[in-house]
Motif scaffolding. Structure first.
Motif, short mmCIF file in Angstrom:
data_model
loop_
_atom_site.label_atom_id
_atom_site.label_comp_id
_atom_site.label_asym_id
_atom_site.label_seq_id
_atom_site.Cartn_x
_atom_site.Cartn_y
_atom_site.Cartn_z
N ARG A 33 -4.78 4.17 -12.18
CA ARG A 33 -4.52 2.77 -11.87
C ARG A 33 -5.84 2.03 -11.67
O ARG A 33 -6.53 2.23 -10.67
CB ARG A 33 -3.65 2.65 -10.62
CG ARG A 33 -2.26 3.24 -10.79
CD ARG A 33 -1.39 2.93 -9.59
NE ARG A 33 -1.14 1.50 -9.46
CZ ARG A 33 -0.55 0.95 -8.41
NH1 ARG A 33 -0.18 1.71 -7.39
NH2 ARG A 33 -0.34 -0.35 -8.36
N ASN B 268 0.78 -1.23 0.00
CA ASN B 268 0.00 0.00 0.00
C ASN B 268 0.81 1.28 0.00
O ASN B 268 0.34 2.30 -0.48
CB ASN B 268 -0.94 0.01 1.21
CG ASN B 268 -2.07 -0.96 1.06
OD1 ASN B 268 -3.07 -0.65 0.46
ND2 ASN B 268 -1.89 -2.17 1.59
N THR C 30 -6.37 -0.11 -8.35
CA THR C 30 -6.73 0.66 -7.16
C THR C 30 -8.19 1.09 -7.20
O THR C 30 -8.91 1.01 -6.19
CB THR C 30 -5.83 1.91 -7.04
OG1 THR C 30 -4.47 1.49 -6.96
CG2 THR C 30 -6.19 2.72 -5.81
N THR D 182 -3.34 6.13 -0.34
CA THR D 182 -4.20 5.74 -1.45
C THR D 182 -4.65 6.95 -2.25
O THR D 182 -4.52 6.99 -3.48
CB THR D 182 -5.43 4.96 -0.95
OG1 THR D 182 -4.99 3.78 -0.27
CG2 THR D 182 -6.34 4.57 -2.10
N LYS E 106 -1.85 6.30 -4.99
CA LYS E 106 -2.14 5.04 -5.66
C LYS E 106 -3.13 5.15 -6.81
O LYS E 106 -3.21 4.26 -7.65
CB LYS E 106 -2.67 4.01 -4.64
CG LYS E 106 -1.62 3.57 -3.64
CD LYS E 106 -2.12 2.40 -2.83
CE LYS E 106 -2.27 1.15 -3.68
NZ LYS E 106 -2.84 0.02 -2.94
#
Length: 586
Positions: free
Chosen positions: A549, A43, A552, A492, A496
């Motif tokens: 992404r 993560n 994700t 995140t 991400k």
């Protein structure tokens, strides 16, 4: 000019290191170590690595160090996109302090928090112990514990306050990313600055703007008359809702999933209402609105952020002098934002013309102050770029959706510096507003449960006044959660989903705040968390579909879909347990 940040020397002077198909600002890399537990490898590996010597004081006027490095890196971005990092040792040198891998392994669960704040694991453990000790002892001195009541009632009140704290803790751990995730992802703030700033603003918002009135029927989800005369059952249901929502939020925060705290508490109350009150106990139309926000929120956020980012590229990046264009546009954006937020959040006059004048005055004041700040901090750079500079890479005919090359060198440094300050400002507004709004998800059921327990309040939806100490208690819980676990979801939101820079981060945050503000005024079902995630995706889509992404996004959407069912299931289980315990105790 002395820069407040200090960076490790890396052979490549670019700030953006390509790791796992993401560019990671080195200012963000100074927070965590990729040599972590398996969870952190998954993560936050590309998010953070510690610098032993880094000193990061809390100053909201310090983004320039990051932005000057960003300016250098933007010129080399295409080079990095085509050429991988030649030696993995280059990136690992950032994390080659005295602690290293051994420290991460030795400190266990405290390593992430320790490296986020650039403190030792012992200090991180001590902070956690102090928070836990405070959470266990402070309720003893609160008036809301109940004065002159039976011992059993006091013990139940004490347990109720702890359940409320648990829910508030998880709100802080998960929702702090709504305000600060994009700022950390773009490098405008470090993780430590973001958490410390959010701690002050979240607590202030909860204490000053938190609702002082609630109802035993939270969020308009359950019918008011179903539990009439069933006070203890409703009390158990409210406790189970807090426990169930907090449990799911903790799971989501552990995996870095940004979920809606409102949806968590709604799902928990729906489960309790269905099992213990029947299908007629639920306002299904209200539940349908909540479910529709799964689609409306991210779509609106993505659309608005896409348009905002395209406007920045069209009217700032393509300008003859992008730095001067950004300096001219920034006060206008600040005026619009401050005026809008003032009209929605501040206690203005009830007479519309006067209220409008007050909001506009706030906007003008904000624009003037902001303009003076950027002129003071960036004036020496603006003076260097008074002559227009037309990029040779721009297409002859520029349309709104044209692929526009960004500025370079000093021009890019100015643009990123200005938008970095704007992003920090918007993050502060979002954090303050979040503290005032979402604290009700914890203290609403808490205050209702205390009222039922101590005063025998009817379960018919009567209004209940929330004491000031309960508001402060909820604010403390939010601050504790964002301090201990807030970095997980920030990873995140900030890293991400897509690569963020100050302009992209500002576009996402400004769009999310605008959508939430106006949708709330229009009564549309909106989730701030879902809107922000959609907004971050929107700036990614503005750069191409491959910039987002998909893995994700799939994980986040899946966590949204299961939030209400999981909350409902946990609530039913907890209610069964609590009713058994209450029947034994009482």
């Amino acid at each position: 000019m002395t820069l407040p940040y200090r960076f490790s020397s890396v052979r490549n002077h670019s700030l953006l290191l390509k790791t796992s198909h993401l560019y990671t600002p080195r200012s963000a890399l100074g927070c965590f170590s990729p040599k972590e537990s398996p969870f952190f490898k998954k993560n936050t590996a590309q998010f953070l690595s510690p610098q032993k010597h880094t000193s990061l004081p809390l100053k909201l006027v310090c983004p320039l160090a990051s932005f000057s490095s960003y300016a250098d890196s933007e010129e080399e971005e295409q080079h990095h996109a085509d050429q991988p990092i030649q030696n993995s040792h280059e990136s690992s040198t950032v994390s080659s302090g005295s602690d290293g891998k051994g420290n991460a392994e030795a400190t266990g669960d405290f390593s992430g928090m320790a490296q986020a704040f650039h403190i030792s694991s012992t200090t991180a453990r001590a902070i956690s112990i102090v928070i836990a000790f405070s959470a266990l002892t402070l309720p003893i001195f609160m008036k809301s514990l109940g004065q002159g009541l039976a011992l059993k009632t006091k013990l139940l009140s004490y347990a109720t306050l702890l359940f409320g704290f648990y829910m508030a803790w998880n709100i802080g751990a998960n929702d702090v990313a709504n305000a600060m995730g994009t700022s950390v992802g773009s490098g405008a703030l470090t993780i430590r600055q973001a958490v410390m700033t959010a701690a002050v603003l979240e607590f202030s918002g909860a204490l000053l703007m938190g609702t002082h009135v609630t109802s035993t029927m939270q969020k308009g989800i359950l019918m008011a008359n179903v539990f009439q005369g069933k006070d203890m059952l409703l009390f158990a249901g409210l406790l189970s809702s807090l426990a169930a929502a907090g449990t799911w939020l903790q799971v989501a925060s552990y995996y870095g999933w940004p979920v809606s705290t409102t949806h968590c508490i709604v799902g928990s109350m729906v489960g309790f209402g269905l099992v213990y009150g029947g299908a007629g106990a639920v306002f299904w139309s209200s539940l349908a609105k909540v479910a529709s926000s799964w689609v409306i929120s991210p779509l609106l956020g993505a659309l608005v952020s896409f348009l905002v980012y395209k406007c920045i590229r069209r009217f700032v990046y393509s300008a003859p002098n992008p730095g001067q264009a950004a300096a001219a546009a920034a006060p206008v954006a600040v005026f619009v934002g401050v005026a809008s937020i003032s009209s929605a959040a501040l206690p203005l006059s009830k007479i519309f013309p006067i209220a409008l004048s007050q909001a506009l005055a706030c906007g003008v004041a904000g624009a003037i102050v902001f303009d003076r700040i950027i002129r003071k901090q960036l004036g020496h750079l603006l003076a260097k770029t008074k002559s227009p500079e037309t990029s040779q890479n721009q297409p002859k005919t520029i349309g709104f959706l044209s692929d526009i090359a960004g500025p370079t060198g000093t021009q890019l440094e100015i643009v990123y510096g200005i938008f970095g300050y704007m992003q920090v400002l918007s993050a502060c507004f979002m954090s303050f507003a979040h503290g005032g709004n979402d604290v009700s998800n914890a203290i609403g059921p808490l205050a209702a449960a205390l009222s039922i327990l101590q005063n025998g309040a009817a379960a018919g939806g009567a209004e209940i006044v929330i004491p000031m100490d309960v508001l402060a208690w909820g604010g403390f819980g939010i601050v504790a959660g964002l301090t201990m676990w807030g970095y997980r979801v920030i990873a995140t939101i900030g890293k991400k989903i897509t690569e963020l820079t100050p302009t992209r981060g500002f576009a996402a945050e400004f769009a999310a705040a605008s959508v939430v503000l106006f949708a709330s005024k229009l009564g549309l079902p909106i989730s701030a968390t879902h809107t922000l995630v959609g907004a971050v995706m929107g700036v990614g889509f503005a750069r191409g579909l491959n910039s987002v992404r998909a893995e994700t996004v799939r994980e986040i959407v899946a966590s949204w879909l299961v939030t209400i069912p999981v909350g409902a299931t946990l609530s039913v289980i907890y209610t069964w347990i609590f009713t058994k315990i209450l029947s034994f105790v009482l």
